[in-house]
Scaffold this active site. Structure first.
Site, mmCIF file in Angstrom:
data_model
loop_
_atom_site.group_PDB
_atom_site.id
_atom_site.type_symbol
_atom_site.label_atom_id
_atom_site.label_comp_id
_atom_site.label_asym_id
_atom_site.label_seq_id
_atom_site.Cartn_x
_atom_site.Cartn_y
_atom_site.Cartn_z
ATOM 1 N N LYS A 22 0.833 -1.203 0.000
ATOM 2 C CA LYS A 22 0.000 0.000 0.000
ATOM 3 C C LYS A 22 0.870 1.258 0.000
ATOM 4 O O LYS A 22 0.656 2.172 -0.791
ATOM 5 C CB LYS A 22 -0.895 -0.040 1.250
ATOM 6 N N ARG A 92 -3.402 2.931 8.627
ATOM 7 C CA ARG A 92 -3.719 1.659 7.964
ATOM 8 C C ARG A 92 -2.467 0.794 7.849
ATOM 9 O O ARG A 92 -1.379 1.304 7.599
ATOM 10 C CB ARG A 92 -4.281 1.913 6.568
ATOM 11 N N GLY A 101 -8.719 -8.193 4.537
ATOM 12 C CA GLY A 101 -9.514 -8.323 5.750
ATOM 13 C C GLY A 101 -8.743 -8.781 6.974
ATOM 14 O O GLY A 101 -9.292 -8.857 8.067
ATOM 15 N N MET A 103 -5.916 -7.427 8.308
ATOM 16 C CA MET A 103 -5.299 -6.370 9.100
ATOM 17 C C MET A 103 -6.334 -5.256 9.303
ATOM 18 O O MET A 103 -7.405 -5.278 8.721
ATOM 19 C CB MET A 103 -4.062 -5.841 8.375
ATOM 20 N N ARG A 336 -3.734 -1.401 -6.312
ATOM 21 C CA ARG A 336 -2.890 -2.606 -6.278
ATOM 22 C C ARG A 336 -3.350 -3.511 -7.418
ATOM 23 O O ARG A 336 -4.465 -3.351 -7.937
ATOM 24 C CB ARG A 336 -3.017 -3.328 -4.943
ATOM 25 N N HIS A 453 -16.209 -9.219 2.215
ATOM 26 C CA HIS A 453 -15.155 -10.134 2.671
ATOM 27 C C HIS A 453 -15.315 -11.515 2.033
ATOM 28 O O HIS A 453 -14.369 -12.074 1.477
ATOM 29 C CB HIS A 453 -15.209 -10.226 4.198
ATOM 30 N N SER A 761 13.915 -42.938 -16.763
ATOM 31 C CA SER A 761 12.771 -42.131 -16.323
ATOM 32 C C SER A 761 12.851 -42.052 -14.799
ATOM 33 O O SER A 761 12.805 -43.078 -14.114
ATOM 34 C CB SER A 761 11.474 -42.788 -16.767
ATOM 35 N N CYS A 828 8.744 -39.175 -14.264
ATOM 36 C CA CYS A 828 7.349 -39.622 -14.313
ATOM 37 C C CYS A 828 6.717 -39.734 -12.930
ATOM 38 O O CYS A 828 5.589 -40.180 -12.796
ATOM 39 C CB CYS A 828 7.243 -40.947 -15.057
ATOM 40 N N TYR A 848 11.969 -34.519 -20.888
ATOM 41 C CA TYR A 848 10.507 -34.458 -20.776
ATOM 42 C C TYR A 848 10.048 -34.643 -19.331
ATOM 43 O O TYR A 848 10.808 -35.134 -18.480
ATOM 44 C CB TYR A 848 9.848 -35.526 -21.662
HETATM 45 C C1 PEP Z 1 7.784 -43.259 -8.899
HETATM 46 O O1 PEP Z 1 8.243 -43.969 -8.023
HETATM 47 O O2 PEP Z 1 8.013 -42.038 -8.982
HETATM 48 C C2 PEP Z 1 6.894 -43.822 -9.933
HETATM 49 C C3 PEP Z 1 6.466 -43.108 -10.949
HETATM 50 O O3 PEP Z 1 6.472 -45.083 -9.757
HETATM 51 P P1 PEP Z 1 5.337 -45.518 -8.738
HETATM 52 O O4 PEP Z 1 4.686 -44.290 -8.228
HETATM 53 O O5 PEP Z 1 4.401 -46.382 -9.516
HETATM 54 O O6 PEP Z 1 6.106 -46.273 -7.714
#
Ligand code: PEP
Ligand code: MG
Length: 874
Positions: A22, A92, A101, A103, A336, A453, A761, A828, A848
């Site tokens: 502010k 303020r 809300g 303060m 703001r 609020h 992975s 993954c 990825y």
């Molecule tokens: C992991 O361990 O990150 C994975 C993808 O395999 P899971 O969750 O099936 O053990």
């Protein structure tokens, strides 16, 4: 010497950490030449100093406050406490991040019995002077001394009822004089002292109250929910008062430069004539839409419109602006960046790019995973809505569609929410209700406007909310709400449509939301910028389809065990597990193979040549066996063995520590026929799909590898089988064999493991489990405690741990590339769909991320942000 107090003329918008949001913006607006009442800001450092000093404001800070006060008095040509021309100020809070809300604000400071009379005489307006005084006493008592507001409000209600007034502003100066007298009595009774007549004492107590409010419970809960550090402290803004309560050419309001719900490029907001400060947001009187101001005070409206555009262009974002009109002169009290719904965030970001105000990169940085989640919220089905019984219509305060049981207090809502979906129904909400709001699926109020609020806080939380549903009459004593001739009691079910403002009886069917064109544009910009590919974790063709519709570029993980749980297979799987010999096992594996092959075929077909990563069996076998007596009996019969025999077998494969036990590639090594059956199913599906004209790019993934030799043993056998099949059927298809990296040892020996893997992975779920030594299934029992005690900043199963797990991943990436420079690398685990984690892994050289279908868009956005932030930091 440290500077603790800054005049508005001395600061600018980049000084937020010192002046608070502010204060920094008031300073910036002052230098832009916008009409801001003059004033000064006591820094956040002063607040921290107050706490370091055993909650005392040190003399140096007091000295600097007095110096700035003198400057303000000179500028205004008035004096605090002066009996000739008294200066009134507002006090303020203003932290670095706005905490709606949470303060507290004090207006009209400087009034006492004497100055009020002077003010009345000077303006020839006793009603205004005493209205201001009664407000001040009430606010001061509440904020500084903790006297509950309702004790004062009862007096106002009583007088209004006695005199048949509909609004506070109907009260006469005589009424207000009596109100002041009664308020002072209440103050004396509650506080034990007279209301302070000394204006300097009022000021210092108010400043201290703001410092104290930094650590009130409401503020602490808000900070905890939003991950804001307790160490930031709040600034205090002291500003000359301007008055919206001086008559019908005065008023006060709140507006947004664009619609915060839809993003429409049109001034949006509310105001009240002859009102002050909190009146608009408190929901006591129903405010008018700001568009009406164009008719009531056209010149003021024009100026307001102009200023909002100036501010929007200056800040390059939608602004949330507080204004006061004093005798037709417009003052801006705050600006703001406005809070907004996800829908509006996307609309505004895209519009600002198209208007040439911001770049695509800036637009992307303004959208976050929460926004995307909110856009993916369900809505009620149109057909179901037509048939539903509408109970009431309020304001569409925050979009979304929710069904739940009604509760009338925050506390009851919190309690009930542990077992069911809850909707908090109240006349209005206040900061005390914050935890109840957090626990509820939706909030419905009978009073208050779009800036009340309930509306502001719900919007911030992305929670469905309907406000000001005036036909609802809540009786807190009997825990019921009456709407026309229907009376609902605590626990009854309603459905709330935050996008239309309508509330329905019972449950209404929901459907998934669809994308707006702007949302699609944002995603296409993310696609242009990102470097990481985004794959989907999909165990069947249905998930794959959803993932591909969101733009996933391949399947990064297909957990084959999930296929084993389906009705027509689980019995075969159990028989296979319970077999005593390899021959017996093979009988059942032979039956499973075509079933699994059919599943893979469907996935290859859906993937249309995109890479499909199939992980071979991973969980410990006991997960497939029955645990309850009833199922054990059924299965024993099915298998034609005694219950006792079955129980013994189950016992023999149960483990003390199954997640660290006989699972993953360890099963593959013990029972190679299982993995070979799966490899055969893959090759048969790939051959058939190729023959049917679908391109196949399959990755066979071996889980839980920690030793080079484990992988080599399995890879050699799988490769032999695949090559033999390709040759035998004369149908080549593309395949890679690789591994998951989810054991610290695998990271440390990645150069060796990469000898046998064409891809890695990272299974960051298991890698986190094994790096920390926390069971991924039980850790929530202490992770929250660790967070509260600041031992862990975040849950490492949600946000990837940078100091440990990420370091191991870096080692693995570097080592793997030394052995095989073109090795395909991805992630993954659940972190593959977490914005923060993606930003962490985005710079370590992986190719990825793979995540569940509904997180694909979050991953795309996060991947783009990684590149944008990297370029900014270059
Ligand atoms: C992991 O361990 O990150 C994975 C993808 O395999 P899971 O969750 O099936 O053990
Ligand atoms: Mg795993």
């Amino acid at each position: 010497m440290t500077k603790y107090v800054y005049n508005f003329k001395e600061g600018n918008k980049d000084m937020k950490s010192l002046l608070g949001g502010k204060g920094a913006n008031l300073a910036e607006m002052s230098s832009l030449g916008i009409s801001v009442p003059p004033g000064f800001t006591i820094t956040t450092e002063s607040c921290n100093d107050y706490y370091e000093n055993n909650m005392r404001i040190k003399p140096e800070i007091i000295k600097q406050i007095n110096e700035q006060l003198e400057i303000l008095e000179k500028t205004m040509n008035k004096g605090l406490g002066s009996l000739e021309d008294p200066l009134l100020v507002s006090v303020r809070s203003g932290a670095v991040f706005s905490m709606p809300g949470m303060m507290d604000t004090i207006l009209n400071l400087g009034l006492n019995d004497e100055t009020t009379i002077v003010l009345a005489k000077k303006n020839n307006d006793y009603k205004f002077a005493y209205d201001s005084y009664r407000r001040f006493i009430q606010m001061f008592a509440d904020v500084v001394m903790g006297v509950e507001k309702y004790k004062f409000e009862t007096v106002l209600s009583r007088i209004k009822e006695q005199k048949n007034y509909s609004q506070d502003s109907d009260m006469t100066s005589e009424d207000l004089f009596e109100v002041v007298e009664e308020f002072k009595k209440i103050y004396r009774k509650e506080v034990g002292n007279d209301f302070p007549n000394n204006v300097k004492e009022q000021l210092m107590l108010a400043v201290e109250a703001v410092f104290k409010s930094w650590n009130n419970n409401r503020a602490k809960v808000y900070r905890r929910l939003n991950g804001i550090s307790d160490k930031l402290g709040t600034a205090v803004n002291i500003q000359a008062m301007v008055f919206g309560n001086m008559g019908d050419n005065c008023g006060t309001g709140v507006c947004f430069s664009r619609n915060p719900s839809t993003g429409e490029n049109k001034l949006f907001g509310e105001y009240l004539i002859n009102a002050q400060g909190e009146d608009v947001v408190a929901g006591i009187r129903t405010p008018k839409p700001v568009s009406v101001l164009e008719e009531e005070l056209p010149e003021v409206y024009k100026e307001l419109l102009n200023i909002t555009k100036v501010l929007e262009n200056h800040y390059k974002d939608m602004q949330d602006i507080e204004f006061t009109i004093e005798n037709e002169k417009l003052y801006i009290l705050q600006t703001r960046n406005g809070k907004r719904t996800a829908l509006s965030a996307v609309e505004i970001a895209v519009s600002l790019v198209e208007e040439g105000i911001i770049t695509k990169e800036e637009a992307l940085l303004r959208i976050n995973s929460d926004d995307i989640n909110k856009l993916l919220h369900p809505t009620f089905e149109t057909k179901a809505l037509k048939e539903a019984k509408q109970l009431t219509q309020g304001l569409a305060a925050s979009p979304g569609a929710s069904t739940g049981a009604i509760y009338f207090t925050a506390e009851e809502a919190v309690q009930a929410s542990s077992t069911k979906d809850v909707i908090l129904v109240r006349e209005e909400t206040s900061p005390e209700d914050i935890e109840g709001m957090v626990s509820s699926k939706a909030i419905v109020t009978s009073r208050g406007g779009m800036t009340s609020h309930a509306a502001v806080v719900a919007r911030g939380m992305g929670k469905c909310c309907v406000c000001g549903a005036q036909s609802m009459f809540i009786d807190y004593a009997t825990k019921t709400v009456r709407i026309g001739d229907i009376t609902l009691k605590e626990g009854d079910i309603i459905s709330v449509d935050g996008s239309s403002g309508k509330v329905y009886l019972g449950e209404v069917a929901k459907s998934d939301s669809s994308f707006t064109d702007s949302f699609k544009k944002i995603i296409s910009w993310a696609d242009e910028i990102r470097e990481l590919k985004v794959f989907v974790n999909a165990d069947n063709e249905k998930d794959a389809k959803v993932g591909f519709e969101f733009g996933a570029e391949g399947i990064g993980l297909c957990r084959t065990e999930h296929m084993f749980f389906e009705e027509d297979r689980i019995s075969l799987v159990r028989k296979m597990i319970l077999s005593s010999t390899e021959e017996e096992r093979k009988v059942f594996l032979d039956k499973l193979q075509p079933i699994q092959s059919e599943d893979f075929y469907k996935i290859f077909k859906e993937a249309q040549g995109k890479s499909v990563n199939i992980r071979l069996l991973d969980p410990p076998l006991h997960e497939f066996l029955p645990h309850d007596e009833k199922t054990v009996n059924i299965i024993a019969k099915e298998l034609e063995i005694s219950v006792e025999q079955l129980e013994n077998k189950i016992k023999s494969i149960s483990e003390f520590n199954p997640m660290m036990g006989h699972r993953g590639c360890r099963l593959g090594v013990t029972y190679p026929e299982i993995y070979l059956m799966q490899a055969k199913a893959i090759s048969q599906a790939a051959i058939l799909a190729t023959k049917d004209g679908y391109e196949v790019n399959v990755e066979v993934m071996i889980p839980l590898v920690g030793i080079e030799a484990e992988l080599k043993y399995l890879k050699d056998r799988i490769e032999f089988l695949l090559e033999k099949d390709i040759q035998q059927y004369g149908v080549p298809f593309n395949y890679k064999i690789g591994t998951m990296i989810e054991i610290p040892r695998a990271c440390l020996t990645a150069d060796k493991i990469a000898n046998h893997a064409e891809f890695f992975s990272f299974g960051t779920n298991d890698l986190t489990q094994m790096t920390f030594g926390y069971s991924r299934d039980d850790a929530e029992k202490f992770i929250d405690i660790y967070k509260k005690k600041n031992i862990l900043e975040q849950d490492p199963f949600i946000n990837l741990d940078e100091s440990g797990v990420l370091e191991l991943m870096k080692i693995a990436v570097n080592k793997a590339k030394q052995t095989r420079h073109n090795i395909k690398l991805g992630i993954c685990g659940e972190h593959g769909g977490d914005e923060k984690s993606i930003e962490s892994v985005g710079n370590i050289g992986i190719h990825y991320v793979s995540c569940s279908p509904y997180r694909v868009l979050i991953a795309k956005l996060a991947a783009a942000k990684t590149v944008i932030k990297r370029n900014i930091n270059k």
